[in-house]
Design an enzyme around this catalytic site. Structure first.
Site, PDB file in Angstrom:
ATOM      1  N   ARG A  24      13.775  40.510  29.479  1.00  9.53           N
ATOM      2  CA  ARG A  24      12.688  39.578  29.131  1.00  9.53           C
ATOM      3  C   ARG A  24      11.314  40.239  29.259  1.00  9.53           C
ATOM      4  O   ARG A  24      10.376  39.859  28.546  1.00  9.53           O
ATOM      5  CB  ARG A  24      12.761  38.332  30.012  1.00  9.53           C
ATOM      6  CG  ARG A  24      13.806  37.354  29.501  1.00  9.53           C
ATOM      7  CD  ARG A  24      13.906  36.138  30.381  1.00  9.53           C
ATOM      8  NE  ARG A  24      14.642  35.080  29.702  1.00  9.53           N
ATOM      9  CZ  ARG A  24      15.142  34.019  30.314  1.00  9.53           C
ATOM     10  NH1 ARG A  24      15.009  33.884  31.626  1.00  9.53           N
ATOM     11  NH2 ARG A  24      15.778  33.101  29.634  1.00  9.53           N
ATOM     12  N   LYS A  60      29.232  25.142  32.807  1.00  8.15           N
ATOM     13  CA  LYS A  60      29.341  23.674  32.713  1.00  8.15           C
ATOM     14  C   LYS A  60      29.503  23.149  31.295  1.00  8.15           C
ATOM     15  O   LYS A  60      28.702  23.442  30.421  1.00  8.15           O
ATOM     16  CB  LYS A  60      28.098  23.032  33.333  1.00  8.15           C
ATOM     17  CG  LYS A  60      28.065  23.161  34.839  1.00  8.15           C
ATOM     18  CD  LYS A  60      26.777  22.635  35.380  1.00  8.15           C
ATOM     19  CE  LYS A  60      26.889  21.212  35.876  1.00  8.15           C
ATOM     20  NZ  LYS A  60      25.571  20.693  36.257  1.00  8.15           N
ATOM     21  N   GLY A 104      20.631  33.577  29.243  1.00  7.15           N
ATOM     22  CA  GLY A 104      20.221  34.585  30.210  1.00  7.15           C
ATOM     23  C   GLY A 104      21.409  35.323  30.795  1.00  7.15           C
ATOM     24  O   GLY A 104      21.425  36.563  30.869  1.00  7.15           O
ATOM     25  N   GLY A 163      18.699  27.993  27.457  1.00  3.32           N
ATOM     26  CA  GLY A 163      18.537  26.570  27.141  1.00  3.32           C
ATOM     27  C   GLY A 163      17.722  26.365  25.873  1.00  3.32           C
ATOM     28  O   GLY A 163      18.031  25.479  25.063  1.00  3.32           O
TER      29      GLY A 163
HETATM   30  N1  ATP Z   1      35.940  30.498  35.143  1.00  7.63           N
HETATM   31  C1  ATP Z   1      34.766  30.398  35.751  1.00  7.63           C
HETATM   32  N2  ATP Z   1      34.646  29.772  36.932  1.00  7.63           N
HETATM   33  C2  ATP Z   1      33.450  29.682  37.557  1.00  7.63           C
HETATM   34  N3  ATP Z   1      32.303  30.191  37.063  1.00  7.63           N
HETATM   35  C3  ATP Z   1      32.370  30.804  35.886  1.00  7.63           C
HETATM   36  C4  ATP Z   1      33.585  30.952  35.177  1.00  7.63           C
HETATM   37  N4  ATP Z   1      33.319  31.621  34.044  1.00  7.63           N
HETATM   38  C5  ATP Z   1      32.009  31.911  34.043  1.00  7.63           C
HETATM   39  N5  ATP Z   1      31.416  31.429  35.141  1.00  7.63           N
HETATM   40  C6  ATP Z   1      30.017  31.575  35.559  1.00  7.63           C
HETATM   41  O1  ATP Z   1      29.150  30.985  34.634  1.00  7.63           O
HETATM   42  C7  ATP Z   1      27.867  31.515  34.880  1.00  7.63           C
HETATM   43  C8  ATP Z   1      27.039  31.494  33.621  1.00  7.63           C
HETATM   44  O2  ATP Z   1      26.977  30.195  33.114  1.00  7.63           O
HETATM   45  P1  ATP Z   1      25.736  29.654  32.269  1.00  7.63           P
HETATM   46  O3  ATP Z   1      26.201  28.411  31.622  1.00  7.63           O
HETATM   47  O4  ATP Z   1      24.536  29.596  33.141  1.00  7.63           O
HETATM   48  O5  ATP Z   1      25.556  30.858  31.174  1.00  7.63           O
HETATM   49  P2  ATP Z   1      24.358  31.176  30.183  1.00  7.63           P
HETATM   50  O6  ATP Z   1      24.129  29.995  29.322  1.00  7.63           O
HETATM   51  O7  ATP Z   1      24.633  32.500  29.520  1.00  7.63           O
HETATM   52  O8  ATP Z   1      23.113  31.449  31.099  1.00  7.63           O
HETATM   53  P3  ATP Z   1      21.683  30.745  31.230  1.00  7.63           P
HETATM   54  O9  ATP Z   1      21.940  29.303  31.510  1.00  7.63           O
HETATM   55  O10 ATP Z   1      21.071  31.506  32.374  1.00  7.63           O
HETATM   56  O11 ATP Z   1      20.974  30.979  29.963  1.00  7.63           O
HETATM   57  C9  ATP Z   1      28.072  32.928  35.389  1.00  7.63           C
HETATM   58  O12 ATP Z   1      27.387  33.091  36.604  1.00  7.63           O
HETATM   59  C10 ATP Z   1      29.590  33.029  35.575  1.00  7.63           C
HETATM   60  O13 ATP Z   1      29.972  33.624  36.790  1.00  7.63           O
HETATM   61  O1  3PG Z   2      15.964  31.049  32.220  1.00  2.41           O
HETATM   62  C1  3PG Z   2      15.589  30.243  31.350  1.00  2.41           C
HETATM   63  O2  3PG Z   2      16.395  29.686  30.559  1.00  2.41           O
HETATM   64  C2  3PG Z   2      14.118  30.010  31.171  1.00  2.41           C
HETATM   65  O3  3PG Z   2      13.346  30.954  31.852  1.00  2.41           O
HETATM   66  C3  3PG Z   2      13.757  28.597  31.595  1.00  2.41           C
HETATM   67  O4  3PG Z   2      13.990  28.441  32.961  1.00  2.41           O
HETATM   68  P1  3PG Z   2      14.250  26.978  33.570  1.00  2.41           P
HETATM   69  O5  3PG Z   2      15.600  26.550  33.069  1.00  2.41           O
HETATM   70  O6  3PG Z   2      14.198  27.163  35.062  1.00  2.41           O
HETATM   71  O7  3PG Z   2      13.169  26.081  33.058  1.00  2.41           O
END
Ligand code: ATP
Ligand code: 3PG
Length: 400
Positions: free
Chosen positions: A38, A207, A357, A381
Site C-alpha cells: 500500500r 467470514k 488486504g 472491503g
Molecule cells: N479455514 C480457515 N479457518 C480459519 N481462518 C481461515 C481459514 N481460511 C482462511 N482463514 C483466515 O482468513 C483470514 C483472511 O480473511 P479476510 O476475509 O479478512 O480476507 P481478505 O478479504 O483478503 O482481507 P481483508 O479483509 O484484510 O481485505 C486470514 O487471516 C486466514 O488465516
Molecule cells: O484495510 C482496509 O480494508 C482499509 O485500510 C480500511 O480499513 P478499515 O476496514 O479498518 O476501515
C-alpha cells in the site's frame, strides 16, 4: 471529476489522503512492515505532486485504534518506509498525542519547503475521524483542511468509509482524485461491465457474512464461483455435512442453502480439506473428504484435490477476481491451497485481479511474483463494496 493535473500545486500545501494501513509484525523490538504494497501504491501520486513543487502532507489511518493515541498503531514506522521508497526525507508529525492536526502538525507543515513531504500521525487517534456525529467529524475536518490549500483523495482502500478525512475534508478544499484511485476504478469497471468470459471468482477468507453481499451480486454474472477459506464450511454445512470444529456461521446456513440452489453448479466447493486437531503450526493434520471432517477437528485449508480442481477452472478463465485466502496461509501447513490457487491465477492467460488486504499479503509472502496478476488491488472491503454495486462515499466526495 478533477485529477491532480487540474490543480496548480506548485508552492502550495496539498493534503493527500492515502491508505497506508499496512500489516505490521510487532514480535520484535521495533514494528516491521510485512507487506509495503500500500505504501508503494501511494508513491505515484505523492511523487507527482512533489515533482511539481507542492508541499505534501500525507495522511492515513492504521488499524482500528479507538479514537485515542495508541502507540501500537503509530504511523512512525510507515514514515520511515515512505522515506526509503521516495528517496527523500519524510518529516513525521506525530507527537504522541491525539492532536493529529493541532499546533505540532501546523508547525511541521509551516516548515515544509517546496517539494518536501510530511506524514501526519494516525488519523484514528482522533475521535473526529470515524465519528458517526457529523458535527464532530466536521470539526476535525476543519482542522485538517486548515493545514492545506488543496486536497487529493488517493486512499482507495478507504473509499467505502464515510470518515472525516475521506468525505468531509474535500468539501472545504479544491480537490482531485489521485492516480491510485483512478487506476483501481478502471480495473473494477472492467470487472463490472461485460467481463471477458469465462469469468471465475474465487472467494475465501474467514467470514461468509462479510461476503454475502458480493456473492449475491456476482452470482448472476459469473461462470464459476469457487469458494474456499473459512467461509466454505458454512456452505458445506448447508449441504448437510458435519464440519467438526471448523469456522461455522450457523445463522448463515439457510442463506448458503438458498445461494447453492440459485447458483447450481456455478458454485464450486472443496471436495477435500486439510484438517488439524488444533489451530497451530505444529498441530496433527490430515487430508479428508469434505463430507468426512472428524468431530473436534478444524478445517484449515482446502485439500490438494480441491486445489487442482480450482486450478483447472482458473486455467480456462478469461477473467478472474480473487478475494480471500483459501486457508490459514499464515501457518505453513495450511498455505498450500492459497499457494496453488494463486499460482494457477498467475499462470493463467486471462485478466486477473486480486482484491483484499490478506490476499495481496498472501501473494507477496508466498513469494508469487506480482507480475503474474493483471492488478493487485489495495482495496479489500472497498473493492467488494464496489463489485456489490454499493455507492462509495469516498468516490462521491471526489466526484468520481
Ligand atoms: N479455514 C480457515 N479457518 C480459519 N481462518 C481461515 C481459514 N481460511 C482462511 N482463514 C483466515 O482468513 C483470514 C483472511 O480473511 P479476510 O476475509 O479478512 O480476507 P481478505 O478479504 O483478503 O482481507 P481483508 O479483509 O484484510 O481485505 C486470514 O487471516 C486466514 O488465516
Ligand atoms: O484495510 C482496509 O480494508 C482499509 O485500510 C480500511 O480499513 P478499515 O476496514 O479498518 O476501515
Amino acid at each position: 471529476m478533477r485529477t491532480i493535473d487540474d490543480l496548480q500545486v506548485a508552492g502550495h500545501r496539498v493534503l493527500v489522503r492515502c491508505d497506508l494501513n499496512v500489516p505490521l509484525d510487532r514480535t520484535g523490538d521495533t514494528p516491521r512492515i510485512t507487506d509495503d504494497g500500500r505504501v508503494r501504491a501511494s508513491l505515484p501520486t505523492i511523487t507527482a505532486l512533489l515533482d511539481r513543487g507542492a508541499r505534501v502532507i500525507v495522511t492515513s489511518h492504521l488499524g482500528r485504534p479507538k479514537g485515542e493515541p495508541d502507540a501500537k498503531y503509530s504511523l512512525e514506522p510507515v514514515a520511515a518506509r515512505l522515506a526509503e521508497l521516495l528517496g527523500r526525507p519524510v518529516t513525521f508529525a506525530g507527537d504522541g498525542s491525539g492532536d493529529i492536526a493541532g499546533a505540532h502538525a501546523r508547525k511541521v507543515v509551516a516548515a515544509l519547503g517546496d517539494g518536501e513531504v510530511a506524514l501526519l500521525e494516525n488519523l484514528r487517534f482522533h475521535p473526529g475521524e470515524t465519528s458517526k456525529d457529523a458535527a464532530v467529524r466536521a470539526a476535525f475536518a476543519d482542522e485538517l483542511a486548515a493545514l492545506a490549500e488543496f486536497y487529493v483523495g488517493d486512499a482507495f482502500g478507504a473509499v467505502h468509509r464515510a470518515h472525516a478525512s475521506v468525505v468531509d475534508v474535500p468539501k472545504h478544499l479544491p480537490h482531485a482524485a489521485g492516480s491510485l484511485v483512478l487506476a483501481e476504478l478502471d480495473v473494477l469497471r472492467r470487472l463490472s461491465s461485460d467481463p471477458a468470459r469465462p469469468y471465475a471468482v474465487v472467494l475465501g477468507g474467514s467470514k461468509v457474512s462479510d461476503k454475502l453481499g458480493v456473492i449475491r451480486a456476482l452470482l448472476p454474472k459469473v461462470d464459476a464461483l469457487l469458494v474456499g477459506g473459512g467461509m466454505c464450511f458454512t456452505f458445506l454445512a448447508a449441504l448437510g455435512h458435519g464440519v467438526g470444529a471448523s469456522l461455522l456461521e450457523a445463522d448463515m446456513i439457510d442463506t448458503c442453502s438458498a445461494l447453492l440452489a440459485e447458483g447450481g453448479d456455478r458454485i464450486v466447493l472443496p471436495t477435500d480439506v486439510v484438517v488439524a486437531d488444533r489451530f497451530a503450526a505444529d498441530a496433527a493434520t490430515a487430508t479428508v473428504a469434505a463430507d468426512a471432517i472428524p468431530d473436534g477437528w478444524l478445517g484449515l485449508d482446502i485439500g490438494p484435490a480441491s486445489t487442482a480442481a480450482f486450478a483447472a477452472r482458473l486455467a480456462g478463465a478469461a477473467t478472474v477476481f480473487w478475494n480471500g485466502p483459501m486457508g490459514v496461509f499464515e501457518l505453513a501447513p495450511f498455505a498450500e491451497g492459497t499457494r496453488g490457487v494463486a499460482e494457477a491465477i498467475a499462470a493463467g492467460p486471462g485478466f486477473s485481479v486480486v482484491g483484499g488486504g490478506d490476499s495481496a499479503a498472501a501473494v507477496r509472502t508466498l513469494g508469487i511474483p506480482d507480475a503474474g496478476f493483471s492488478h493487485i488491488s489495495t482495496g479489500g472491503g472497498a473493492s467488494l463494496e464496489y463489485l456489490e454495486g454499493k455507492a462509495l462515499p469516498g468516490l462521491a466526495a471526489l466526484d468520481v
